[in-house]
Design an enzyme around this catalytic site. Structure first.
Site, mmCIF file in Angstrom:
data_model
loop_
_atom_site.group_PDB
_atom_site.id
_atom_site.type_symbol
_atom_site.label_atom_id
_atom_site.label_comp_id
_atom_site.label_asym_id
_atom_site.label_seq_id
_atom_site.Cartn_x
_atom_site.Cartn_y
_atom_site.Cartn_z
ATOM 1 N N HIS A 98 20.270 70.819 -10.764
ATOM 2 C CA HIS A 98 21.537 70.207 -10.356
ATOM 3 C C HIS A 98 21.890 70.454 -8.882
ATOM 4 O O HIS A 98 22.122 69.522 -8.122
ATOM 5 C CB HIS A 98 22.670 70.773 -11.218
ATOM 6 C CG HIS A 98 22.469 70.621 -12.687
ATOM 7 N ND1 HIS A 98 22.681 69.438 -13.367
ATOM 8 C CD2 HIS A 98 22.085 71.538 -13.625
ATOM 9 C CE1 HIS A 98 22.443 69.627 -14.662
ATOM 10 N NE2 HIS A 98 22.075 70.873 -14.851
ATOM 11 N N ASP A 99 21.960 71.716 -8.485
ATOM 12 C CA ASP A 99 22.475 72.061 -7.156
ATOM 13 C C ASP A 99 21.574 71.585 -6.028
ATOM 14 O O ASP A 99 22.057 71.280 -4.928
ATOM 15 C CB ASP A 99 22.677 73.578 -7.044
ATOM 16 C CG ASP A 99 23.734 74.082 -8.013
ATOM 17 O OD1 ASP A 99 23.708 75.275 -8.359
ATOM 18 O OD2 ASP A 99 24.585 73.273 -8.430
ATOM 19 N N ASP A 135 21.201 77.154 -7.827
ATOM 20 C CA ASP A 135 21.800 77.515 -6.533
ATOM 21 C C ASP A 135 20.739 78.153 -5.632
ATOM 22 O O ASP A 135 20.627 77.836 -4.452
ATOM 23 C CB ASP A 135 22.933 78.522 -6.715
ATOM 24 C CG ASP A 135 24.037 78.052 -7.638
ATOM 25 O OD1 ASP A 135 23.834 78.079 -8.854
ATOM 26 O OD2 ASP A 135 25.087 77.632 -7.120
ATOM 27 N N ASP A 146 27.093 79.944 -6.659
ATOM 28 C CA ASP A 146 27.142 80.971 -7.723
ATOM 29 C C ASP A 146 25.733 81.222 -8.272
ATOM 30 O O ASP A 146 25.457 81.018 -9.457
ATOM 31 C CB ASP A 146 28.098 80.558 -8.855
ATOM 32 C CG ASP A 146 27.649 79.298 -9.590
ATOM 33 O OD1 ASP A 146 27.996 79.159 -10.791
ATOM 34 O OD2 ASP A 146 26.933 78.463 -8.991
ATOM 35 N N ASN A 187 28.037 81.244 -12.705
ATOM 36 C CA ASN A 187 26.939 81.430 -13.666
ATOM 37 C C ASN A 187 26.898 82.871 -14.173
ATOM 38 O O ASN A 187 26.632 83.131 -15.340
ATOM 39 C CB ASN A 187 25.606 81.090 -12.993
ATOM 40 C CG ASN A 187 25.443 79.607 -12.769
ATOM 41 O OD1 ASN A 187 25.752 78.804 -13.638
ATOM 42 N ND2 ASN A 187 25.002 79.227 -11.576
ATOM 43 N N PHE A 240 30.050 72.216 -16.029
ATOM 44 C CA PHE A 240 30.339 73.648 -15.937
ATOM 45 C C PHE A 240 31.196 74.017 -14.717
ATOM 46 O O PHE A 240 32.168 74.756 -14.833
ATOM 47 C CB PHE A 240 29.036 74.458 -15.901
ATOM 48 C CG PHE A 240 29.271 75.934 -15.725
ATOM 49 C CD1 PHE A 240 29.231 76.517 -14.463
ATOM 50 C CD2 PHE A 240 29.560 76.745 -16.822
ATOM 51 C CE1 PHE A 240 29.468 77.871 -14.299
ATOM 52 C CE2 PHE A 240 29.802 78.104 -16.664
ATOM 53 C CZ PHE A 240 29.763 78.666 -15.395
ATOM 54 N N ASN A 241 30.827 73.540 -13.517
ATOM 55 C CA ASN A 241 31.540 73.978 -12.310
ATOM 56 C C ASN A 241 33.020 73.588 -12.337
ATOM 57 O O ASN A 241 33.872 74.310 -11.822
ATOM 58 C CB ASN A 241 30.884 73.406 -11.055
ATOM 59 C CG ASN A 241 29.557 74.070 -10.757
ATOM 60 O OD1 ASN A 241 29.327 75.221 -11.153
ATOM 61 N ND2 ASN A 241 28.667 73.358 -10.100
ATOM 62 N N THR A 269 28.405 74.477 -4.768
ATOM 63 C CA THR A 269 27.576 74.275 -5.969
ATOM 64 C C THR A 269 27.975 75.219 -7.100
ATOM 65 O O THR A 269 27.184 75.500 -8.006
ATOM 66 C CB THR A 269 26.080 74.489 -5.646
ATOM 67 O OG1 THR A 269 25.898 75.837 -5.160
ATOM 68 C CG2 THR A 269 25.584 73.482 -4.625
#
Ligand code: RIB
Ligand code: CA
Length: 335
Positions: A258-259, A15, A10, A39, A165-166, A124
Site C-alpha cells: 500500500h504505502d 512503510d 508507522d 501498525n 486502517f489509517n 502513510t
C-alpha cells in the site's frame, strides 16, 4: 531537481518499503521522517524507521517521533499483519543513533515553513500528527507543495468493511485533515490493492542482495499473511478489477504494498489516474466509523481531494525495482 519529501509513517512493512523506495528514487529527496503510532506502538514505529534508514545506509535522515495515540480513541494496531516487531520476518539490527529531538509536529511545521511551496508531505500512517500540525499551524495547508496520503477508499475498507486502517485508526484526525483547506491526494485501497508482490515480483527482487534477503523478502513473507479482506483480481482482459472477500495469500496473489504506491506517486504522478472529489470522514457511525465517504461530483468549491482510481501496475513495479536496485548498489559500495 529532486522533489523534497517529508514522510510521516508507522513502519510497518509497507512503510519500510516506501522508505527504501524514497531513498533510492532519483526523483525524490527524502528530507526527514516523522513517526506515529499505528501498525505498532510509537517506540517501535520510530525505531523501525531508524533501523531501515541505517540498514540501507541512509544515516543522515532524521526520525522525529510524534503522537503515541489517536486524538480521542483508544489505539488499535496491526500486529497481526505486520508482526510484533512491525517489520514482519525482517530482523534488522537495533538502531545505533537516537531519534531526533523535539516533536514531529514541530518538525513538520518548522521544516515546511522554512521552504514554502517546496516540500511534498506524504503520510502513510494514521493522520494524528498531520491533524495536530495543521491545527497548530493552519497555514501549513498553503505552504506544502503537495499532500499525499496512503489511506481511505472510495469503495470498501480493510480494517472494517467501511474503513481503511489509517483512517479507521484515527477518524477524528482524518476528518480534521480532509477539512483543513488543502487538496488531499488520496491513494487508497482502490488502487493499492492492485499493487501486489506476486511471485513474479519476488523473483525480480531476488538479485538485490542483502536488501532483498534481509529486509524486503522476509518482510513480505510475513506480510503475506496480510488478511486484506479484499483481493482485487484484475480480470483477464484488464477490465475494472472486482473484489472477492479473500485473504490475499489464499488466492496466491501476494501482499499489497500500500504505502509504496503513495510514495511512487510522489516520484511519478503519471502512475495513477485521479479524480476530483469531496471526501468526508465518518466519525460517529457505529458500523461505518472511519469510512472515507467519497463524492466524485463535488459541488462548486467543495472539492477537497484527488482520489486515485487507476494504477499502471507494470509501470509501478518497474519503478520500484529501479529504485531498489539503486539502493542495493549503494549498499554494496563502500562509504
Ligand atoms: O491499510 C493499509 C495501511 O495501513 C498501510 O499504511 C499499512 O502500513 C497500514 O498502516
Ligand atoms: Ca503505514
Amino acid at each position: 531537481m529532486a522533489k523534497k519529501i517529508i514522510l510521516d509513517c508507522d513502519p510497518g512493512i509497507d512503510d519500510a518499503l516506501a522508505i527504501v523506495f524514497a531513498v533510492g528514487s532519483p526523483e525524490l529527496d527524502l528530507l526527514g521522517l516523522t513517526s506515529v503510532a499505528g501498525n505498532v506502538g510509537l517506540d517501535l514505529t520510530t525505531s523501525n524507521a531508524q533501523r531501515v534508514c541505517e540498514f540501507i545506509g541512509a544515516t543522515g535522515i532524521p526520525v522525529t517521533p510524534g503522537a503515541a495515540a489517536p486524538l480521542l480513541r483508544p489505539p488499535i494496531d496491526a500486529r497481526l499483519v505486520h508482526g510484533d516487531s512491525g517489520l514482519g520476518g525482517a530482523r534488522l539490527p537495533d538502531p545505533t543513533g537516537r531519534p531526533a529531538g523535539g516533536h514531529a509536529i514541530d518538525y513538520l511545521i518548522d521544516t515546511i515553513k522554512s521552504a514554502p511551496g517546496e516540500i511534498t508531505l506524504v503520510a502513510t500512517g494514521p493522520l494524528t500528527n498531520i491533524a495536530l500540525a495543521v491545527h497548530r499551524e493552519p497555514r501549513l495547508v498553503k505552504l506544502v507543495s503537495d499532500f499525499v496520503i496512503m489511506g481511505g477508499s472510495a469503495s470498501r475498507g480493510n480494517v472494517t468493511p467501511a474503513a481503511e486502517f489509517n483512517i479507521g485508526a484515527d477518524p477524528e484526525a482524518a476528518a480534521i485533515v480532509f477539512r483543513a483547506g488543502w487538496t488531499v491526494t488520496m491513494v487508497g485501497l482502490d488502487v493499492t490493492l492492485q499493487a501486489r508482490a506476486t511471485a513474479a515480483v519476488r523473483d525480480r527482487l531476488q538479485p538485490l542482495g542483502p536488501l532483498a534477503t534481509e529486509l524486503v523478502l522476509p518482510g513480505l513473507d510475513q506480510y503475506a499473511t496480510d488478511a486484506d479482506p479484499l483481493a482485487a483480481t484484475p480480470l483477464a482482459d484488464g477490465q475494472q478489477s472486482r473484489y472477492r472477500a479473500h485473504g490475499a495469500e489464499a488466492d496466491g496473489i501476494g501482499p499489497a504494498v500500500h504505502d509504496v504506491v503513495a510514495m511512487a506517486y510522489a516520484a511519478a504522478p503519471g502512475l495513477l489516474g485521479l479524480l476530483p472529489a469531496r471526501v468526508e470522514v465518518e466519525t460517529t457511525g457505529r458500523w461505518t466509523s472511519g469510512m472515507t465517504v467519497t463524492d466524485f461530483a463535488p459541488a462548486a468549491g467543495e472539492q477537497n481531494a484527488l482520489v486515485a482510481t487507476a494504477i499502471d501496475v507494470g509501470g509501478f513495479w518497474d519503478l520500484v525495482l529501479d529504485s531498489y536496485h539503486r539502493v542495493a548498489v549503494a549498499m554494496r559500495t563502500p562509504a
